[in-house]
Design an enzyme around this catalytic site. Structure first.
Site, PDB file in Angstrom:
ATOM      1  CD  GLU A   1      11.138  34.554 -27.833  1.00  0.00           C
ATOM      2  OE1 GLU A   1      10.986  34.853 -26.626  1.00  0.00           O
ATOM      3  OE2 GLU A   1      10.733  35.265 -28.766  1.00  0.00           O
TER       4      GLU A   1
ATOM      5  CD  GLU B   1       5.520  41.252 -24.012  1.00  0.00           C
ATOM      6  OE1 GLU B   1       6.308  40.482 -23.424  1.00  0.00           O
ATOM      7  OE2 GLU B   1       5.694  42.481 -24.057  1.00  0.00           O
TER       8      GLU B   1
ATOM      9  CE1 TYR C   1       8.886  40.315 -37.124  1.00  0.00           C
ATOM     10  CE2 TYR C   1      10.806  40.354 -35.706  1.00  0.00           C
ATOM     11  CZ  TYR C   1       9.537  39.903 -35.977  1.00  0.00           C
ATOM     12  OH  TYR C   1       8.907  39.048 -35.116  1.00  0.00           O
TER      13      TYR C   1
END
Length: 161
Positions: A24, A83, A131
């Site tokens: 990330e 999370e 997703y």
């Protein structure tokens, strides 16, 4: 195989959190220690929970999902806030991410929770596509806010009415 994390998993969860932070593009922001994770996950008052994706053939931990309960004042029910979800690059595309999400969806359904939510970085097109393929919808009408550091401390010191 998906299973609940145990205290023995903490060092590997910590390593995978560091790997996720690298992916990330924020390696310096991942400052959690193994001790903090152990306390949060397995202390007297656990605040978060974790699932492990394990390759049973090789006895290797290849992914994790770290989550906690949230609450909706609109539905009057708890929900699951994811999370972190991480599957090691060498294990991607084999259903482990879907299995972790499926296990969390089961927790929601079994406990009567009405929402399962998480954030994803805008540039992470592979995850966004994944997703969406599961039926998840982006919350485009909402903007995430965060306060930390000096502004957090300044607000904490502010006089209240």
């Amino acid at each position: 195989m998906i299973r609940a994390a145990t205290p023995d998993d903490v060092p590997e969860i910590h390593t995978m959190i560091r790997e996720l932070a690298e992916y990330e593009r924020s390696p310096d922001e991942a400052r959690a220690t193994e001790e903090q994770l152990t306390e949060a996950l397995f202390g007297p008052h656990p605040a978060v929970f974790a699932l492990i994706a394990e390759d049973v053939t090789h006895g290797e931990r290849i992914g994790f999902a770290l989550w906690f309960r949230n609450f909706s004042t609109w539905t009057g029910t708890h929900g699951v806030y994811l999370e972190d979800l991480y599957v090691r690059p060498s294990a991607r595309g084999r259903g482990h991410g879907r299995a972790l999400l499926s296990a969390l969806a089961r927790i929601c359904v079994e406990r009567g929770y009405e929402r399962f939510e998480w954030w994803v970085l805008n540039w992470n097109d592979p995850s966004i596509g994944f997703y969406r393929s599961l039926g998840a919808e982006p919350m485009d009408d909402w903007t995430v806010f965060r306060m930390s550091g000096d502004p957090l401390h300044a607000l904490a010191k502010a006089n209240t009415a």
